[in-house]
Scaffold this active site. Structure first.
Site: not given
Ligand code: FNR
Length: 389
Positions: A25, A107, A128, A130, A156, A165, A252, A276, A279
């Site tokens: 994940y 989150s 954060q 949603y 976000t 994914r 964000k 993100h 993702r």
């Molecule tokens: C996230 N990200 C994310 N962003 C957000 O706004 N709410 C969320 O719940 C989540 N959940 C989430 C889960 C996982 C497993 C990952 C890896 C990422 C995105 C996160 O806030 C952020 O933008 C990225 O993780 C930044 O990239 P790096 O540092 O992981 O490369």
């Protein structure tokens, strides 16, 4: 604790300790994962300018983000299901961040609730949001964040619909994990993770369950997202949140100067240049490439932060030198948490701090606030990749 000298060490240990469903994940991007890969590899196209015989004593990485003092401008990004990477994961990460002196962002899709974090920390944290269709739920979420003394809301805006994914679908990602022959066989090899998980009651979405109406299957992230998230989200609704919250607000998921302008117009205090972590829109540019044109558009008006792809203090330095006031790590702290709990998150922060501090010195700088493009070699076309067709 084993000797972890870099973030990659933490990732490798995390991979061994954590059930495949949750490791996959975190360690994946959408579709072909092009953007996920380029987020990290694009940092390597930027080189650093070495300076010598400069007095490097009295260095400081201290700065501020959203008016709050920080030990270094590196916050913990909101990461959903953190409490599945390690039992009570959000509490552990929030504590590590508080002790280190950097912001923690909870989150909406966390396992531990807003109230859990407030109870186990002493300083205000960030929350954060949603955007869900249910206005009552949204209003209550803001009220709960206020009651928990959150100092900043991060809205976000890049996840109205979910980027696919593949591994999450194949693994049947859920919280708590569904017990199938495959998941049981895998979890049986993750004994320390499982024993800790048995000791906590927090195994589902703490901010949602018992608070949101009409959720038929909250354990299934994918089904729930499709059902409850507001596909019609637009700037008007975001402006409404701003009015409801009546406090500091970050947007964000901004990847273009045009959207950065919209964020300024609705009165955001800061934006996060972010895709993100690769993702969502596969094929999007890496966020480090988009920073300069976004800085040119709104850098003089609001704080510009950046995430996606940061795995080292050198990466942080590059983002700061290109103008970001702050950065975030998502996976880098998650690896630490999965490898060694709260201590692992602390270790991730220490590693990045040391890399930032030493690299700054070798660039001939003593203060993070004085980093700038003069510290970098940026290849032509890197910062403004727009090709006129
Ligand atoms: C996230 N990200 C994310 N962003 C957000 O706004 N709410 C969320 O719940 C989540 N959940 C989430 C889960 C996982 C497993 C990952 C890896 C990422 C995105 C996160 O806030 C952020 O933008 C990225 O993780 C930044 O990239 P790096 O540092 O992981 O490369």
């Amino acid at each position: 604790m084993p000797i972890y000298t870099n973030i990659e060490d933490l990732r490798r240990h995390y991979a061994r300790r954590t059930p495949k469903m949750f490791y996959d994940y975190a360690e994946s991007g959408s579709w072909t994962e092009q953007t996920f890969r380029e987020n990290t590899s694009d940092f390597q196209h930027i080189h650093l300018k070495q300076r010598v015989a400069v007095d490097m004593s009295g260095r400081s990485t201290r700065s501020s983000m959203m008016g709050e003092d920080v030990a270094m401008p590196v916050a913990l990004a909101p990461v959903g299901l953190t409490g599945m990477q390690a039992a009570d994961g959000e509490i552990k990460a929030a504590r590590a961040a508080e002790k280190f002196g950097v912001p923690f962002t909870l989150s909406t899709m966390s396992i531990c609730s807003i109230e859990d974090i407030a109870e186990h920390t002493t300083q205000p944290f960030w929350f954060q949001v949603y955007t869900l269709k249910d206005d009552d739920f949204m209003r209550r979420l803001f009220e709960r964040a206020k009651a928990a003394n959150c100092s900043t809301i991060v809205v976000t805006v890049d996840l109205q619909v979910l980027g696919q994914r593949h591994k999450d679908l194949k693994n049947g990602l859920s919280a708590p994990p569904k017990l199938t022959a495959k998941s049981i066989a895998n979890m049986a090899t993750k004994i320390p993770w499982g024993l800790e998980m048995l000791k906590t009651k927090r195994r589902s979405f703490g901010n949602i369950v018992g608070h949101a109406k009409g959720v038929t299957d909250p354990s299934s992230l994918l089904a729930w997202t499709a059902e409850a998230f507001d596909v019609s989200l637009d700037w008007k609704r975001i402006a409404q949140f701003k009015a409801w919250w009546d406090g500091k607000l970050i947007i964000k998921g901004i990847m273009t100067p045009e959207d950065a302008r919209c964020a300024v117009e609705i009165g955001a205090d800061a934006i996060i240049v972010s895709n993100h972590g690769g993702r969502q829109l596969d094929g999007a540019m890496s966020s480090i490439r988009m920073l300069t044109s976004i800085m040119d558009e709104v850098g003089g008006e609001i704080e510009v932060h950046l995430d996606s792809g940061i795995r080292s203090g050198q990466d942080v330095l590059k983002a700061l030198a290109l103008g970001a006031k702050g950065t975030y790590i998502g996976r880098a702290f998650t690896y630490g948490l999965g490898a060694a709990g709260e201590e692992g998150v602390t270790r991730a922060l220490q590693i990045i701090h040391k890399e930032l501090d030493t690299t700054m010195a070798l660039c001939g700088e003593t203060d993070v606030s004085r980093l700038g493009p003069h510290n970098l070699y940026v290849p032509n076309g890197f910062a403004d990749p727009t090709v006129k067709l």
